[in-house]
Design a protein around this motif. Structure first.
Motif, PDB file in Angstrom:
ATOM      1  N   THR A  25     -19.630  43.500 -11.807  1.00 27.10           N
ATOM      2  CA  THR A  25     -20.527  42.882 -12.794  1.00 27.10           C
ATOM      3  C   THR A  25     -19.883  42.826 -14.175  1.00 27.10           C
ATOM      4  O   THR A  25     -18.862  43.443 -14.433  1.00 27.10           O
ATOM      5  N   SER A  26     -20.558  42.090 -15.036  1.00 24.30           N
ATOM      6  CA  SER A  26     -20.089  41.917 -16.393  1.00 24.30           C
ATOM      7  C   SER A  26     -20.131  43.215 -17.193  1.00 24.30           C
ATOM      8  O   SER A  26     -19.384  43.401 -18.130  1.00 24.30           O
ATOM      9  N   ALA A  27     -21.045  44.100 -16.824  1.00 19.88           N
ATOM     10  CA  ALA A  27     -21.186  45.351 -17.567  1.00 19.88           C
ATOM     11  C   ALA A  27     -20.143  46.385 -17.155  1.00 19.88           C
ATOM     12  O   ALA A  27     -20.160  47.506 -17.638  1.00 19.88           O
ATOM     13  N   GLY A  28     -19.243  46.014 -16.257  1.00 24.96           N
ATOM     14  CA  GLY A  28     -18.159  46.911 -15.886  1.00 24.96           C
ATOM     15  C   GLY A  28     -18.465  47.778 -14.686  1.00 24.96           C
ATOM     16  O   GLY A  28     -17.638  48.594 -14.281  1.00 24.96           O
ATOM     17  N   ALA A  29     -19.638  47.624 -14.099  1.00 23.69           N
ATOM     18  CA  ALA A  29     -19.982  48.433 -12.930  1.00 23.69           C
ATOM     19  C   ALA A  29     -19.626  47.677 -11.659  1.00 23.69           C
ATOM     20  O   ALA A  29     -19.646  46.447 -11.631  1.00 23.69           O
ATOM     21  N   THR A  30     -19.277  48.406 -10.610  1.00 26.16           N
ATOM     22  CA  THR A  30     -19.097  47.798  -9.294  1.00 26.16           C
ATOM     23  C   THR A  30     -20.085  48.461  -8.346  1.00 26.16           C
ATOM     24  O   THR A  30     -20.385  49.648  -8.471  1.00 26.16           O
ATOM     25  N   TYR A  31     -20.598  47.681  -7.417  1.00 24.13           N
ATOM     26  CA  TYR A  31     -21.577  48.195  -6.472  1.00 24.13           C
ATOM     27  C   TYR A  31     -21.115  47.905  -5.067  1.00 24.13           C
ATOM     28  O   TYR A  31     -20.558  46.842  -4.797  1.00 24.13           O
ATOM     29  N   GLN A  32     -21.374  48.848  -4.184  1.00 22.87           N
ATOM     30  CA  GLN A  32     -21.085  48.609  -2.789  1.00 22.87           C
ATOM     31  C   GLN A  32     -22.400  48.361  -2.048  1.00 22.87           C
ATOM     32  O   GLN A  32     -23.392  49.054  -2.263  1.00 22.87           O
ATOM     33  N   PHE A  33     -22.399  47.347  -1.203  1.00 20.90           N
ATOM     34  CA  PHE A  33     -23.539  47.058  -0.331  1.00 20.90           C
ATOM     35  C   PHE A  33     -23.075  47.309   1.089  1.00 20.90           C
ATOM     36  O   PHE A  33     -21.939  46.957   1.427  1.00 20.90           O
ATOM     37  N   GLN A  34     -23.946  47.874   1.901  1.00 24.98           N
ATOM     38  CA  GLN A  34     -23.571  48.095   3.288  1.00 24.98           C
ATOM     39  C   GLN A  34     -24.645  47.562   4.219  1.00 24.98           C
ATOM     40  O   GLN A  34     -25.833  47.575   3.887  1.00 24.98           O
ATOM     41  N   LEU A  35     -24.212  47.084   5.359  1.00 22.56           N
ATOM     42  CA  LEU A  35     -25.146  46.590   6.388  1.00 22.56           C
ATOM     43  C   LEU A  35     -25.532  47.783   7.256  1.00 22.56           C
ATOM     44  O   LEU A  35     -24.718  48.273   8.035  1.00 22.56           O
ATOM     45  N   LEU A  36     -26.752  48.256   7.050  1.00 24.17           N
ATOM     46  CA  LEU A  36     -27.150  49.489   7.721  1.00 24.17           C
ATOM     47  C   LEU A  36     -28.419  49.239   8.546  1.00 24.17           C
ATOM     48  O   LEU A  36     -29.251  48.404   8.174  1.00 24.17           O
ATOM     49  N   PRO A  37     -28.593  49.964   9.646  1.00 24.28           N
ATOM     50  CA  PRO A  37     -29.821  49.823  10.433  1.00 24.28           C
ATOM     51  C   PRO A  37     -31.020  50.333   9.646  1.00 24.28           C
ATOM     52  O   PRO A  37     -30.924  51.312   8.910  1.00 24.28           O
ATOM     53  N   VAL A  38     -32.143  49.618   9.796  1.00 30.10           N
ATOM     54  CA  VAL A  38     -33.346  49.991   9.061  1.00 30.10           C
ATOM     55  C   VAL A  38     -33.863  51.349   9.530  1.00 30.10           C
ATOM     56  O   VAL A  38     -34.233  52.211   8.742  1.00 30.10           O
ATOM     57  N   LYS A  39     -33.896  51.515  10.859  1.00 33.72           N
ATOM     58  CA  LYS A  39     -34.255  52.819  11.417  1.00 33.72           C
ATOM     59  C   LYS A  39     -33.019  53.380  12.099  1.00 33.72           C
ATOM     60  O   LYS A  39     -32.196  52.608  12.609  1.00 33.72           O
ATOM     61  N   ALA A  40     -32.901  54.700  12.115  1.00 34.50           N
ATOM     62  CA  ALA A  40     -31.748  55.308  12.771  1.00 34.50           C
ATOM     63  C   ALA A  40     -31.762  54.927  14.252  1.00 34.50           C
ATOM     64  O   ALA A  40     -32.768  55.099  14.937  1.00 34.50           O
ATOM     65  N   GLY A  41     -30.647  54.347  14.693  1.00 39.80           N
ATOM     66  CA  GLY A  41     -30.564  53.960  16.104  1.00 39.80           C
ATOM     67  C   GLY A  41     -31.181  52.618  16.411  1.00 39.80           C
ATOM     68  O   GLY A  41     -31.062  52.123  17.529  1.00 39.80           O
TER      69      GLY A  41
END
Lengths: 684, 228
Positions: free
Chosen positions: A249-265
């Motif tokens: 981002t412009s404010a100098g922060a980086t973010y990680q997004f991950q594709l994760l299951p909504v419920k475990a399993g």
């Protein structure tokens, strides 16, 4: 260790340019990085993130692999990575090029232009690109492009909308308005800064409203929207497995997004914002997602490599956070006899005379200056080309520098306090560019490192002339350019390192190849020849040190001892390469090494430390009694005694009592950077 | 006209010495002179003056001749080489028009063709320019020859692109501060409180600061000598 009178130089006003874009090659583990001033750098991750290659250019934009560059000049340029220069340029005929993307197998290149057209180019195997076709054109500059992994579709981001283009027919298959749900009264233009196309058919966009949005391209519907920042989200990158993305981002922060299951399993998966990082102070214009790390480059000129701990198996080089701001090259050259320093900027050179003092003091005292340091000369290079390398002769009367296409030699005359510069006419026409320049210690010869492993030897003639003497070439030949040189004090030997990391030693008496140092599988970062023993001291980017005896053509006993016992663990874990090696003329066993964070005097006569010993022990040694100090002494005498956060750019011994260090306080750099985004802090 | 002036000079020449002696006689004290000696003297003087005038005229003549030669030489230099001129004369006029501006920079030494192109860039109507090119080879103008950079379309595009990126990143509504303010806030919010990065413009009060450093030096020196 002995005491030195130290010149602490802080008037080198280097401001590194911001990072504009990056490209990562998975097989070679190399990262290409382009800066806003047009310089292109290549980092080799296998060789401990060493900055291998630098090529000065003009304003550039995006990249693919087999390195291509494109920029606001409207040309697609292919870079010659062996000769480190732009090889060919093809006009895109679409105005300034905003984006470039190569498809997965690297056969096609798509560019997005100012006039709203997307053009396809075929990558010709021999070199260069060939125009293939125009895709459907619509008004509005194409700011970002992404290929579908199968290569059938292209996603293009413009102002206010995203288009998905069918590559085969060239038609627009889908047009998505990014901004349609915002009420008309509040409508501002929304710039789609970056886009990614996943194999599942999801298009991810990051825009100037700070949103990361996930679209289904076939239906043209919004799946998910995350607002990550109040300022723009400028860059986006997807991992190869398509389960993780990184946003800058412009404010100098980086973010990680991950594709994760909504419920475990469970089967259903969603994109979740997982990790925020704030490593930059300024806009993050480029991000790269490698299998094990997030790499971000910002306008604060920093390259940050943040390893993903869950992906790293063992503790090593890959597990540490790395920040690079300054180049891994020497930008300062020093005229020892004349006490001059030459600073290399991207477009000009500055010559300074060191200050002097007539007082003496105790250890740690600051001595008053009797003469202030003096800015003698500023040499501006004409044209847009960057300066590759520069040098000043030890007597201070010759200055040489080279750009991509020209080599300049100047004769500097010192008459008392005044100074005059004259360009030396009739410089021999050599193969350019020169990658490294070195003046012999008697100022009589100039060594010019050139491509294909060759080194030109030029004789400097009084008053103000020069003559080409000989060209040294390696016997087996190489395609890579020479990037480091070292000559011996007696003028008999010259060592040259080419891009394939081979070190060749030449005899200057007979202009003959003398020997080759056994190949080591890492990049050479610095080398120097000892003035009395003619031993070649080499440091590698994995922090190994070797000493090679030139007359005997073999490693010395000390070097073998070092390899047998191994270097200290902390020494090997340092993350910046040694950029300069100097010797103490009084004491033959002392070697001066430095990197960005420390200065080290290596005493070969003392025992090497084992892993249980404290490596940085100078301050504790001072408090010990004489016999205890004897016991604790070891070969590495490390000094970190300069200002916190002021990287060391250069250190050299002027004579046996006098040391010069060039520091560049990090705060001085950041104070000169472009304006950052204001961040509201509570209580201010 | 030149010839007329010369004739005037010829007429004036004998008159001038005749007018001169009386004035000199007026200045000097009366002296006894026989008529013969006086006449001889006057004649000698007139001869001398005549000689001087003649010499002056010759010098002028020489000067004019030289200048004439210089002009001729310059004219020859300005012209295109003989062979090319003949070729141009042989070629049809329309083609000659096209070729002369293109060929001129290669052969001629002066900078006129570039001057023409500079004029062109100042924004004339294209039709007029063509006329200028044809006549321009001969006419002398009171101008400085400057080769302006080609202000072409790509430069313009590049500028608009740069402006776009600047307005998007740093324009109004992007909420930017200065680097100084930004880092000063960071210092203020730090666990270890620090001063602002830059307090003021460093060029302010330069003279006062210099005076202060000078004074400090002087003060230290005085202290040192006092303690010794």
């Amino acid at each position: 260790m002995g005491e030195f009178e130290v010149h602490r130089v802080r008037f080198f006003g280097l401001v590194p340019a911001g990072v504009r874009c990056m490209a990562y090659q998975h097989n070679g583990r190399r990262l290409a990085l382009a800066r806003t001033d047009g310089a292109v750098e290549v980092y080799n991750f296998a060789a401990n993130y060493y900055m291998e290659k630098v090529s000065g250019g003009r304003e550039r934009g995006g990249q693919g692999w087999r390195l291509f560059g494109a920029g606001l000049s409207g040309d697609i340029t292919e870079y010659d990575l062996e000769r480190l220069r732009p090889a060919r340029a093809v006009d895109g005929f679409g105005g300034p090029i905003w984006s470039m993307a190569a498809n997965n197998d690297g056969t096609r290149l798509a560019i997005g232009c100012e006039d709203g057209s997307v053009k396809l180019f075929q990558v010709v195997p021999g070199g260069g690109v060939q125009f293939e076709k125009n895709l459907d054109r619509q008004k509005g500059r194409v700011l970002c492009l992404s290929w579908h992994p199968s290569g059938t579709h292209l996603a293009a981001g413009s102002i206010d909308f995203i288009r998905v283009l069918d590559v085969h027919s060239g038609r627009t298959a889908q047009r998505i308005m990014v901004n349609c749900h915002v009420p008309k009264s509040k409508k501002r233009e929304c710039v789609v800064w970056s886009i990614a196309f996943l194999s599942s058919g999801t298009v991810i966009s990051s825009d100037s409203f700070g949103r990361v949005q996930f679209w289904d391209w076939e239906r043209g519907t919004l799946q998910d929207s995350h607002t990550v920042s109040s300022s723009a989200a400028l860059s986006l990158a997807v991992s190869e497995k398509e389960d993780s993305i990184v946003v800058g981002t412009s404010a100098g922060a980086t973010y990680q997004f991950q594709l994760l299951p909504v419920k475990a399993g469970g089967q259903e998966k969603r994109w979740v914002r997982t990790k925020p990082f704030q490593h930059h102070t300024h806009d993050v214009r480029a991000v790269v997602h490698t299998p094990t790390a997030l790499i971000s480059g910002g306008l604060d000129a920093q390259l940050v490599i943040r390893p993903l701990m869950e992906k790293v198996q063992k503790k090593g080089y890959d597990a540490a956070l790395r920040k690079f701001t300054l180049p891994h090259r020497r930008l300062v050259s020093c005229a020892r006899k004349a006490r001059l320093l030459l600073f290399q900027f991207s477009q000009h050179l500055e010559l300074w005379r060191l200050g002097s003092t007539n007082k003496t003091g105790k250890d740690g005292e600051t001595l008053p200056l009797s003469r202030m340091p003096e800015h003698l000369l500023q040499l501006k290079s004409k044209g847009p080309e960057h300066i590759y390398c520069s040098c000043v002769s030890p007597c201070g009367s010759w200055i040489a520098y080279s750009t991509a296409s020209r080599f300049h030699l100047y004769r500097v005359q010192h008459e008392g306090d005044s100074i005059s510069v004259k360009k030396v006419p009739g410089v021999p026409k050599l193969l350019l560019p020169a990658y490294q320049l070195l003046c012999a210690s008697d100022s009589g010869r100039l060594f010019i490192a050139s491509d294909r492993g060759s080194v030109h030897v030029v004789q400097l003639l009084e008053p103000g002339g020069c003559k080409h003497l000989h060209t040294l070439r390696p016997p087996a030949g190489t395609r890579e350019a020479v990037y480091l040189l070292a000559s011996s004090a007696d003028g008999n030997w010259l060592a040259a390192v080419s891009g394939d990391w081979e070190v060749h030693v030449y005899s200057l008496k007979h202009f003959k190849h003398h020997c080759t140092v056994p190949t080591y599988s890492c990049a050479v970062t610095a080398l120097a020849i000892h003035p009395t023993t003619n031993n070649l001291f080499i440091s590698y980017s994995d922090q190994q040190l070797f000493e090679f005896s030139i007359p005997e053509k073999q490693y010395t006993a000390w070097s073998r001892a070092v390899q047998n016992s191994g270097l200290h663990k902390l020494w090997l874990e340092r993350d910046s390469p040694i950029t300069h090696i100097a010797f103490n003329p009084k004491n033959t066993s002392q070697v001066l090494l430095h990197d960005v964070y420390m200065l080290c005097v290596l005493d070969k006569s003392l025992p090497l430390p084992d892993d249980s010993a404290v490596l940085v022990n100078q301050s504790t040694l001072k408090q010990l009694s004489e016999p205890a100090r004897r016991r604790q002494l070891h070969a590495f005498k490390i000094c970190k005694k300069f200002q916190v956060g002021s990287p060391l750019l250069f250190a050299d011994l002027l004579d046996e009592r006098c040391l010069v260090t060039v520091e560049r306080p990090a705060l001085d750099i950041s104070a000169q950077l472009p304006p950052p985004v204001q961040q509201k802090k509570f209580g201010t | 006209m030149v010839r007329r002036r010369r004739r005037q000079e010829k007429e004036a020449a004998p008159v001038a010495p005749a007018a001169a002696p009386p004035s000199s006689e007026d200045d000097e004290a009366p002296e006894e002179l026989s008529f013969g000696t006086a006449r001889a003297e006057a004649e000698a003087e007139r001869k001398l003056v005549g000689e001087a005038a003649r010499r002056h005229r010759e010098l002028l003549k020489e000067k004019r001749r030289r200048r004439q030669e210089l002009f001729a030489e310059q004219k020859r230099r300005k012209l295109l080489p003989e062979a090319l001129l003949q070729e141009l004369a042989a070629a049809p006029p329309a083609r000659a028009d096209e070729r002369s501006p293109a060929a001129a920079p290669e052969f001629s030494l002066d900078k006129r063709p570039q001057g023409v192109s500079a004029k062109q860039n100042e924004g004339r109507i294209p039709g007029q320019v063509k006329k200028d090119k044809a006549g321009g080879t001969r006419s002398k103008g009171n101008y400085i020859a400057v080769h302006l950079k080609d202000e072409n379309l790509t430069g313009l595009h590049q500028q608009t692109a740069k402006d776009f990126i600047h307005s998007q990143l740093y324009g109004p509504g992007t909420n930017r501060t200065s680097a100084n303010e930004f880092f000063s806030i960071a210092n203020k919010k730090d666990l270890v409180k620090k001063a602002a990065v830059q307090f003021v413009d460093k060029s302010w009060g330069l003279e006062k600061k210099q005076r202060a450093t000078k004074f400090t030096k002087y003060w230290v020196a005085r202290k040192v000598t006092n303690t010794l």
